[in-house]
Design a protein around this motif. Structure first.
Motif, PDB file in Angstrom:
ATOM      1  N   SER A  48       0.831  -1.209   0.000  1.00  0.00           N
ATOM      2  CA  SER A  48       0.000   0.000   0.000  1.00  0.00           C
ATOM      3  C   SER A  48       0.863   1.255   0.000  1.00  0.00           C
ATOM      4  N   THR A  52       0.545   4.043  -3.018  1.00  0.00           N
ATOM      5  CA  THR A  52       0.037   5.384  -2.720  1.00  0.00           C
ATOM      6  C   THR A  52       1.119   6.453  -2.877  1.00  0.00           C
ATOM      7  N   LYS A  57      -3.511   4.070  -7.109  1.00  0.00           N
ATOM      8  CA  LYS A  57      -4.478   3.448  -6.209  1.00  0.00           C
ATOM      9  C   LYS A  57      -4.368   1.935  -6.330  1.00  0.00           C
ATOM     10  N   SER A  58      -4.721   1.255  -5.266  1.00  0.00           N
ATOM     11  CA  SER A  58      -4.825  -0.202  -5.331  1.00  0.00           C
ATOM     12  C   SER A  58      -6.094  -0.572  -6.085  1.00  0.00           C
ATOM     13  N   ASN A  59      -5.944  -1.239  -7.214  1.00  0.00           N
ATOM     14  CA  ASN A  59      -7.159  -1.631  -7.933  1.00  0.00           C
ATOM     15  C   ASN A  59      -7.884  -2.792  -7.255  1.00  0.00           C
ATOM     16  N   GLN A  61      -8.659  -2.716  -4.165  1.00  0.00           N
ATOM     17  CA  GLN A  61      -9.621  -2.055  -3.293  1.00  0.00           C
ATOM     18  C   GLN A  61     -10.824  -1.530  -4.061  1.00  0.00           C
ATOM     19  N   THR A  69      -4.914  -4.196  -0.127  1.00  0.00           N
ATOM     20  CA  THR A  69      -4.114  -3.856  -1.305  1.00  0.00           C
ATOM     21  C   THR A  69      -3.649  -5.093  -2.054  1.00  0.00           C
ATOM     22  N   GLU A 101      -3.643   1.106 -10.073  1.00  0.00           N
ATOM     23  CA  GLU A 101      -4.370   1.871 -11.080  1.00  0.00           C
ATOM     24  C   GLU A 101      -3.838   3.297 -11.080  1.00  0.00           C
TER      25      GLU A 101
END
Length: 276
Positions: A48, A52, A57-59, A61, A69, A101
């Motif tokens: 994570s 970040t 972004k974590s796709n 999530q 993540t 992402e």
């Protein structure tokens, strides 16, 4: 409603390079932390932080109902394991899957590693061999993109590599690879085994997440009570390797490998070409 083409423009392929590299960096951070005594939630935090800090972004999530993540699957767990308080032990085989992402484009990749354990050399050797063969089958599938005409040939290459290893490994049938782009999961499906349907045509603009999921015993699995984790019924160990790969005018390029896949493809005589 118009259906989006599965083939992307050169500019779109170039836009997918950065989220692919961020995904690779996140997995590198996780790999460096894997050791006895580390919790799977600590691995999640490491991934994570990388994603970040890169402005991505974590796709994972973005998948409804999932708030972590990474997916981290241990021993008999093959895929979709949820990070938590589980403490890694010597000899564990650990598969980690992650994606990033950035500016509307996605990366997706996974690796497997075995935690060293001098007290169980046979167990460690067996699990490392499972991971080695699974990773090799991934690169065999990726290499097939260089001269295949349809995506069905990818699964044939993956299965053929596993069979040639001489092991009686199982290949998960209910979980397969996929297209990737604006969404983490897009058409077409990418099977990890031989199928009669040749599938979509392989041509410039195609981007696939190829991800063999291989087990040491029976391919029969079940979903645990958390409604996510996929585990083997017979308790045999699993391994999961994945890369996102682009086909373009000059060849292929592994978006989630910093070298574009050069090292992994070398044994197959394929040289990846950068996307222009």
């Amino acid at each position: 409603m118009l259906r989006r083409s599965i083939y992307k423009s050169p500019a779109q392929l170039r836009a997918m390079r950065e989220p692919g590299l961020i995904t690779a960096a996140a997995l590198d951070a996780v790999r460096a932390l894997i050791a006895p005594g580390v919790t799977t939630l600590e691995l999640d935090a490491a991934a994570s932080a990388v994603i970040t800090s890169a402005g991505a972004k974590s796709n994972f999530q973005m998948v409804r109902g999932y708030r972590h993540t990474i997916c981290v699957s241990v021993n008999e767990q093959v895929v979709h394991g949820i990070p938590g308080g589980r403490v890694l032990r010597p000899g564990d085989i650990v598969s980690v899957d992650a994606g990033a992402e950035l500016r509307g484009w996605n990366g997706d990749s996974a690796f497997t590693v075995v935690v060293p354990d001098e007290s169980q050399p046979d167990v460690v050797a067996e699990r490392e061999e499972l991971s080695r063969v699974t990773e090799g089958s991934l690169w065999a599938g990726i290499a097939s993109l260089a001269d295949a005409s349809h995506i069905g040939e990818i699964g044939a290459a993956i299965q053929g590599y596993i069979e040639a290893s001489g092991h009686d490994y199982g290949i998960l049938r209910d979980y397969v690879g996929h297209g990737i782009g604006r969404k983490m999961h897009e058409s077409p499906s990418v099977f990890n085994y031989r199928v009669s349907d040749p599938g979509a045509e392989i041509k410039p603009g195609l981007v696939l997440a190829i991800e063999p999921m291989v087990v040491a015993g029976s391919e029969e699995t079940f979903i645990e009570e958390d409604d996510w984790t996929v585990s083997t019924v017979d308790g045999s160990a699993g391994s999961h390797w994945e890369h996102s790969v682009a086909v373009h005018d000059d060849g292929i390029w592994v978006l989630t490998a910093p070298d574009g896949g050069k090292a992994g493809l070398a044994p197959f005589g394929v040289i990846p070409q950068e996307i222009r």
